[in-house]
Motif scaffolding. Structure first.
Motif, PDB file in Angstrom:
ATOM      1  N   LEU A  58       0.644  -1.114   0.004  1.00 46.66           N
ATOM      2  CA  LEU A  58       0.168  -0.072   0.162  1.00 46.66           C
ATOM      3  C   LEU A  58       0.812   1.369  -0.070  1.00 46.66           C
ATOM      4  O   LEU A  58       0.450   2.130  -0.727  1.00 46.66           O
ATOM      5  CB  LEU A  58      -0.960  -0.044   1.227  1.00 46.66           C
ATOM      6  CG  LEU A  58      -1.797   1.231   1.334  1.00 46.66           C
ATOM      7  CD1 LEU A  58      -2.906   1.237  -0.169  1.00 46.66           C
ATOM      8  CD2 LEU A  58      -2.793   1.158   2.474  1.00 46.66           C
ATOM      9  N   SER A  59       1.874   1.185   0.772  1.00 48.80           N
ATOM     10  CA  SER A  59       2.798   2.485   0.841  1.00 48.80           C
ATOM     11  C   SER A  59       3.138   2.700  -0.704  1.00 48.80           C
ATOM     12  O   SER A  59       3.383   3.732  -0.873  1.00 48.80           O
ATOM     13  CB  SER A  59       4.088   2.229   1.628  1.00 48.80           C
ATOM     14  OG  SER A  59       4.964   3.205   1.636  1.00 48.80           O
ATOM     15  N   GLU A  60       3.828   1.745  -1.365  1.00 46.45           N
ATOM     16  CA  GLU A  60       4.371   2.090  -2.765  1.00 46.45           C
ATOM     17  C   GLU A  60       3.330   2.783  -3.685  1.00 46.45           C
ATOM     18  O   GLU A  60       3.501   3.532  -4.326  1.00 46.45           O
ATOM     19  CB  GLU A  60       4.831   0.901  -3.412  1.00 46.45           C
ATOM     20  CG  GLU A  60       6.211   0.527  -2.645  1.00 46.45           C
ATOM     21  CD  GLU A  60       6.782  -1.134  -2.908  1.00 46.45           C
ATOM     22  OE1 GLU A  60       6.217  -1.852  -3.807  1.00 46.45           O
ATOM     23  OE2 GLU A  60       7.877  -1.416  -2.407  1.00 46.45           O
ATOM     24  N   LYS A  61       2.057   1.927  -3.545  1.00 44.43           N
ATOM     25  CA  LYS A  61       0.984   2.461  -4.481  1.00 44.43           C
ATOM     26  C   LYS A  61       0.538   3.666  -3.924  1.00 44.43           C
ATOM     27  O   LYS A  61       0.300   4.537  -5.101  1.00 44.43           O
ATOM     28  CB  LYS A  61      -0.207   1.429  -4.356  1.00 44.43           C
ATOM     29  CG  LYS A  61       0.251   0.171  -5.055  1.00 44.43           C
ATOM     30  CD  LYS A  61      -1.068  -0.865  -4.724  1.00 44.43           C
ATOM     31  CE  LYS A  61      -0.920  -2.109  -5.501  1.00 44.43           C
ATOM     32  NZ  LYS A  61      -2.038  -3.185  -5.266  1.00 44.43           N
ATOM     33  N   LEU A  62       0.245   3.973  -2.699  1.00 45.08           N
ATOM     34  CA  LEU A  62      -0.205   5.379  -2.492  1.00 45.08           C
ATOM     35  C   LEU A  62       0.966   6.592  -2.593  1.00 45.08           C
ATOM     36  O   LEU A  62       0.719   7.726  -2.983  1.00 45.08           O
ATOM     37  CB  LEU A  62      -0.418   5.256  -0.838  1.00 45.08           C
ATOM     38  CG  LEU A  62      -1.055   6.546  -0.129  1.00 45.08           C
ATOM     39  CD1 LEU A  62      -2.353   6.836  -0.947  1.00 45.08           C
ATOM     40  CD2 LEU A  62      -1.300   6.206   1.325  1.00 45.08           C
ATOM     41  N   GLU A  63       2.180   6.169  -2.583  1.00 42.66           N
ATOM     42  CA  GLU A  63       3.115   7.115  -2.631  1.00 42.66           C
ATOM     43  C   GLU A  63       3.051   7.601  -4.172  1.00 42.66           C
ATOM     44  O   GLU A  63       3.473   8.744  -4.509  1.00 42.66           O
ATOM     45  CB  GLU A  63       4.543   6.501  -2.318  1.00 42.66           C
ATOM     46  CG  GLU A  63       5.736   7.520  -2.351  1.00 42.66           C
ATOM     47  CD  GLU A  63       7.048   6.928  -1.553  1.00 42.66           C
ATOM     48  OE1 GLU A  63       7.705   7.666  -1.460  1.00 42.66           O
ATOM     49  OE2 GLU A  63       7.321   5.686  -1.757  1.00 42.66           O
ATOM     50  N   ALA A  64       2.882   6.593  -4.953  1.00 40.28           N
ATOM     51  CA  ALA A  64       3.006   6.865  -6.479  1.00 40.28           C
ATOM     52  C   ALA A  64       1.695   7.759  -6.944  1.00 40.28           C
ATOM     53  O   ALA A  64       1.938   8.775  -7.510  1.00 40.28           O
ATOM     54  CB  ALA A  64       2.711   5.750  -7.263  1.00 40.28           C
ATOM     55  N   VAL A  65       0.505   7.402  -6.064  1.00 35.90           N
ATOM     56  CA  VAL A  65      -0.828   8.427  -6.458  1.00 35.90           C
ATOM     57  C   VAL A  65      -0.437   9.731  -6.047  1.00 35.90           C
ATOM     58  O   VAL A  65      -0.613  10.846  -6.608  1.00 35.90           O
ATOM     59  CB  VAL A  65      -1.984   7.696  -5.841  1.00 35.90           C
ATOM     60  CG1 VAL A  65      -3.041   8.496  -5.963  1.00 35.90           C
ATOM     61  CG2 VAL A  65      -2.193   6.492  -6.631  1.00 35.90           C
ATOM     62  N   ILE A  77       6.553  12.580   5.912  1.00 40.15           N
ATOM     63  CA  ILE A  77       7.119  11.089   6.063  1.00 40.15           C
ATOM     64  C   ILE A  77       5.797  10.282   6.088  1.00 40.15           C
ATOM     65  O   ILE A  77       4.908  10.445   6.973  1.00 40.15           O
ATOM     66  CB  ILE A  77       7.935  10.981   7.444  1.00 40.15           C
ATOM     67  CG1 ILE A  77       9.078  11.687   7.456  1.00 40.15           C
ATOM     68  CG2 ILE A  77       8.090   9.565   7.783  1.00 40.15           C
ATOM     69  CD1 ILE A  77       9.505  12.148   8.741  1.00 40.15           C
ATOM     70  N   LEU A  78       5.924   9.424   4.942  1.00 41.71           N
ATOM     71  CA  LEU A  78       4.691   8.458   4.979  1.00 41.71           C
ATOM     72  C   LEU A  78       4.867   7.086   5.714  1.00 41.71           C
ATOM     73  O   LEU A  78       5.926   6.340   5.701  1.00 41.71           O
ATOM     74  CB  LEU A  78       4.766   8.002   3.382  1.00 41.71           C
ATOM     75  CG  LEU A  78       3.325   7.015   3.302  1.00 41.71           C
ATOM     76  CD1 LEU A  78       2.070   7.240   3.576  1.00 41.71           C
ATOM     77  CD2 LEU A  78       3.375   6.510   1.685  1.00 41.71           C
ATOM     78  N   GLU A  79       3.892   6.801   6.625  1.00 41.73           N
ATOM     79  CA  GLU A  79       3.955   5.653   7.488  1.00 41.73           C
ATOM     80  C   GLU A  79       2.690   4.620   7.074  1.00 41.73           C
ATOM     81  O   GLU A  79       1.808   5.291   7.303  1.00 41.73           O
ATOM     82  CB  GLU A  79       4.050   5.827   9.039  1.00 41.73           C
ATOM     83  CG  GLU A  79       5.382   6.707   9.234  1.00 41.73           C
ATOM     84  CD  GLU A  79       5.349   6.883  10.974  1.00 41.73           C
ATOM     85  OE1 GLU A  79       4.352   6.851  11.589  1.00 41.73           O
ATOM     86  OE2 GLU A  79       6.608   7.427  11.267  1.00 41.73           O
ATOM     87  N   VAL A  80       3.017   3.691   6.817  1.00 40.81           N
ATOM     88  CA  VAL A  80       1.727   2.606   6.854  1.00 40.81           C
ATOM     89  C   VAL A  80       1.968   1.591   7.803  1.00 40.81           C
ATOM     90  O   VAL A  80       2.963   0.830   7.726  1.00 40.81           O
ATOM     91  CB  VAL A  80       1.563   2.095   5.314  1.00 40.81           C
ATOM     92  CG1 VAL A  80       0.269   1.060   5.100  1.00 40.81           C
ATOM     93  CG2 VAL A  80       1.365   3.369   4.143  1.00 40.81           C
TER      94      VAL A  80
END
Length: 151
Positions: A58-65, A77-80
């Protein structure tokens, strides 16, 4: 954009990324400033608990969006992660899902001389929760409600 608006936008994006699969559930999204850094925290869960692969995917997909839509103006800083066993209950679905479980309630002002209550969540009507079938606590008077942990 206000933190609340960012949380709502990211919640919609994450929900869309998780749609179509019935395994991982979006629990909550927080966008908070701690000291000098902004944190975007996305909490997910599934029966049996999540693992690092669920979080990474989810982190990788959300970061791209997020990068594509340029939703957040600040560095962050993104934390999942999992909401943890002592998760905070915030949304109607949280109160409905956790019926029958023991919760800790922190109040803004004392109620019957107490600012901390613990009891079994036995009801929710959209504006208040009921503990142990008798104590009614208005959500507006609760600073925080979280699952209780017995050690």
């Amino acid at each position: 954009m206000a933190a609340k608006n960012i949380e709502e936008a990211v919640e919609a994006m994450a929900a869309e990324l998780l749609a179509g699969q019935d395994v991982v559930e979006l629990v909550d999204v927080e966008y908070v400033k701690e000291h000098t850094d902004w944190y975007l925290r996305v909490y997910i869960d599934k029966d049996g608990g999540i693992d690092i692969e669920d979080c990474q995917e989810l982190s990788e997909k959300l970061e791209a969006v997020l990068d594509e839509k340029n939703t957040i103006p600040d560095s962050y800083i993104l934390e999942v992660s999992s909401p943890g066993i002592d998760r905070v209950l915030r949304k109607p679905r949280d109160y409905e899902r956790e019926q029958g479980k023991k919760v800790d309630v922190s109040l803004y002002a004392p109620m019957d001389g107490k600012k901390e209550l613990t009891g079994v969540l036995t009801g929710f009507d959209g504006k208040a929760i009921t503990l142990d079938d008798s104590t009614v606590v208005e959500l507006s008077k609760a600073a925080q409600i979280r699952l209780h942990i017995d050690f």
